[in-house]
Enzyme design. Sequence first.
Site, PDB file in Angstrom:
ATOM      1  N   ASP A 344     -39.345  -1.272   3.624  1.00  0.00           N
ATOM      2  CA  ASP A 344     -39.027  -2.596   3.473  1.00  0.00           C
ATOM      3  C   ASP A 344     -37.463  -1.829   3.189  1.00  0.00           C
ATOM      4  O   ASP A 344     -37.328  -0.932   3.186  1.00  0.00           O
ATOM      5  CB  ASP A 344     -39.166  -2.760   1.328  1.00  0.00           C
ATOM      6  CG  ASP A 344     -39.100  -4.492   1.927  1.00  0.00           C
ATOM      7  OD1 ASP A 344     -38.346  -4.430   1.374  1.00  0.00           O
ATOM      8  OD2 ASP A 344     -39.981  -5.350   1.253  1.00  0.00           O
ATOM      9  N   HIS A 377     -35.660  -6.249  -3.184  1.00  0.00           N
ATOM     10  CA  HIS A 377     -36.495  -7.174  -2.357  1.00  0.00           C
ATOM     11  C   HIS A 377     -37.949  -5.595  -2.836  1.00  0.00           C
ATOM     12  O   HIS A 377     -39.172  -6.486  -3.123  1.00  0.00           O
ATOM     13  CB  HIS A 377     -36.174  -7.210  -1.122  1.00  0.00           C
ATOM     14  CG  HIS A 377     -37.040  -7.761  -0.362  1.00  0.00           C
ATOM     15  ND1 HIS A 377     -38.393  -7.369   0.561  1.00  0.00           N
ATOM     16  CD2 HIS A 377     -37.541  -9.243   0.271  1.00  0.00           C
ATOM     17  CE1 HIS A 377     -38.995  -8.254   1.557  1.00  0.00           C
ATOM     18  NE2 HIS A 377     -38.182  -9.710   1.064  1.00  0.00           N
ATOM     19  N   ASN A 469     -39.626 -17.121   6.610  1.00  0.00           N
ATOM     20  CA  ASN A 469     -38.990 -18.329   5.905  1.00  0.00           C
ATOM     21  C   ASN A 469     -38.220 -19.590   7.216  1.00  0.00           C
ATOM     22  O   ASN A 469     -37.417 -19.817   5.955  1.00  0.00           O
ATOM     23  CB  ASN A 469     -38.007 -17.559   5.088  1.00  0.00           C
ATOM     24  CG  ASN A 469     -38.503 -16.789   4.573  1.00  0.00           C
ATOM     25  OD1 ASN A 469     -40.253 -16.973   4.335  1.00  0.00           O
ATOM     26  ND2 ASN A 469     -37.949 -15.648   3.339  1.00  0.00           N
ATOM     27  N   SER A 531     -42.333 -12.471   2.447  1.00  0.00           N
ATOM     28  CA  SER A 531     -42.092 -11.944   1.424  1.00  0.00           C
ATOM     29  C   SER A 531     -43.008 -11.887   0.309  1.00  0.00           C
ATOM     30  O   SER A 531     -43.738  -9.983   0.641  1.00  0.00           O
ATOM     31  CB  SER A 531     -40.707 -11.339   1.975  1.00  0.00           C
ATOM     32  OG  SER A 531     -39.742 -10.650   2.607  1.00  0.00           O
TER      33      SER A 531
END
Length: 617
Positions: A344, A377, A469, A531
């Site tokens: 990430d 994130h 998404n 996520s």
Amino acid sequence: MRTRWVGLLSVLAAAVLLLPQTRLLDTKPDGNSREQQVRSEQQEQSAKLAAVDQDKEATAMLCMTECTKDFRRMMAQTTSGSSRAKMVDHMMSSHQHMHYVSWIAGSRSVHKGKLPPTKSGTASSYVTAAAARVKQGGKYESPVFQGDDGSSYMVLGVPDQRSKGMGIVSVVMQDIVKQVEAHQRRNLRLVPYPHEGNYRIESVDPNTNQDIHVQSGEDNGNASHYHVKDVVVKFTQPLSKQDLNKIQYEIRAISTRQLRDHYIFRSQDMDARQLVDYFNEVWKPAYVEPHYLYMTNETAQEQQAIVPNDLLYSEYQWNLPSIETEKGWSRSKGNEQVIVAVLDTGVQQNHPDLQGKLVKGLNIVDSNAEPEDDVGHGTHVAGIIGATVNNGEGVAGVSWYNKIMPIKVLDSSGAGSTYSVAQGIIWAVDNGAKVINMSLGNYAQAEFLHDAIKYAYERDVVLIAASGNDNTERPGYPAAYPEVFAVGATDAKSKRASFSNYGDYIDVAAPGASIASTYPGGQYAALSGTSMASPHVAALAALIRSANPKLTNAEVMDIMRNSAVDLGTPGKDNDFGYGLIDVDRALSAATQSSTSLQNYPEQVKARLNEISRRYMN
């Protein structure tokens, strides 16, 4: 309060009902169908904007609730002036959004920090009003105001419930709300992302590699991105030094990177198409392809439920009870030997709620730096997996004891190359990860990345990935690779989240709407996206491997599929795959599997260690 929290999500759930089941991405519309497509896209955008607003509101609530509870806990623990000063210093050092704290206690009052400068003295006026209110025994919350430094602030006053006239007044920075808005507008693809030109990149149709121009967030649902002057090459035979020199000379290479038997070449003046043609014609490789970018995809016997004491759990973490995590904890809380790698944006190394949960990681973006999070994130994903449980702090993760390996493969824009992700996968495998979470994706298949995934799968690693998404049926990668376990997102009503991708490659669904978790700066935020759904499943895989270490990666995946709670159309469907994960059912199946008897000694040892740890803490 949980009712209120779930109620806040009802707007999002209602918006989902307005969305069509598919998007007209691959057909050329006539006048009427084009008008319907535009209307559909507008409805989808409205639903996504509602999700962003929901996350902003929830994040502001999390911030104020956390501060209020922290202050009340401080006031309940101390009476002396010296201990007050030490506690305030510790609180401000670990929660850097607290810019000023005034502990009102008569002659033993403590004041730390500075008021943010404001031209009209706004901060000072609110602090004075908050102090007066606290001394009267009331709570105070100011409106959000702007400081001269451009940051947003709020003044909070919390009375001491034991001593009238005493309490705490604090100036709290609220920039996290703006950060969440910017983050989620990218994560939910409401804006073009990444910006063309940032990486010297191009956007292409993933089926044909023909150029397309991404003008809106909606266009991301049918686009992939790659470096303009890079290609990834896998040769059929090892290159000699002379061969490599020849290639570098002929393409005027300005950089060459090698990862096992793969090379990434960057040319000074040849674009990706020219490079592909050159290698196919001259070198006849196993394959040559563009260097794609990947981006964040930010949504039996009855067991006794375990409800943790984490400050924000009971009010805001609707997600864990919805997948029977509390009951599942009676079967397994994890094992620190089963490591989950998080590929990430990095993880905040010193977040108060992640202390002792991280093992050594890697920063692939900057090899000279620690894998710190410069986006938010990765820290949020890590907290969903393993924020410390039952420590009276912030939020609870799905796992109590599994360790997290932070691997920074995405840069400060939230994007990373095929090379970075592939290198991250291989490094994670070689350094002991048993589960890998990838809350990232693209719509193009990259053989280079697939080779790294096969490397991990063949070494018995469970690979989990977010589906994306864009509310599209187009398969996203790495989630759609057969070796990877693909995750869609649900909301608090167990409906498919408005943004969640869908399709026949989806394995299961998990909570992904306004999920409360850790955030940089020692803070907490609510984010939405697949996520956020993916790490729920990665943590479940780690719990299963902790409960029964003999299970193979394929067996772990089958258990998660077969134990899921069916949603939508009976049986496996495109919206939810096999259904919503169920932690309790999955762990029950893991401990009753065909390997349970031969694994009995390890289970007994793990159980004894858990009991010992419980009584030692």
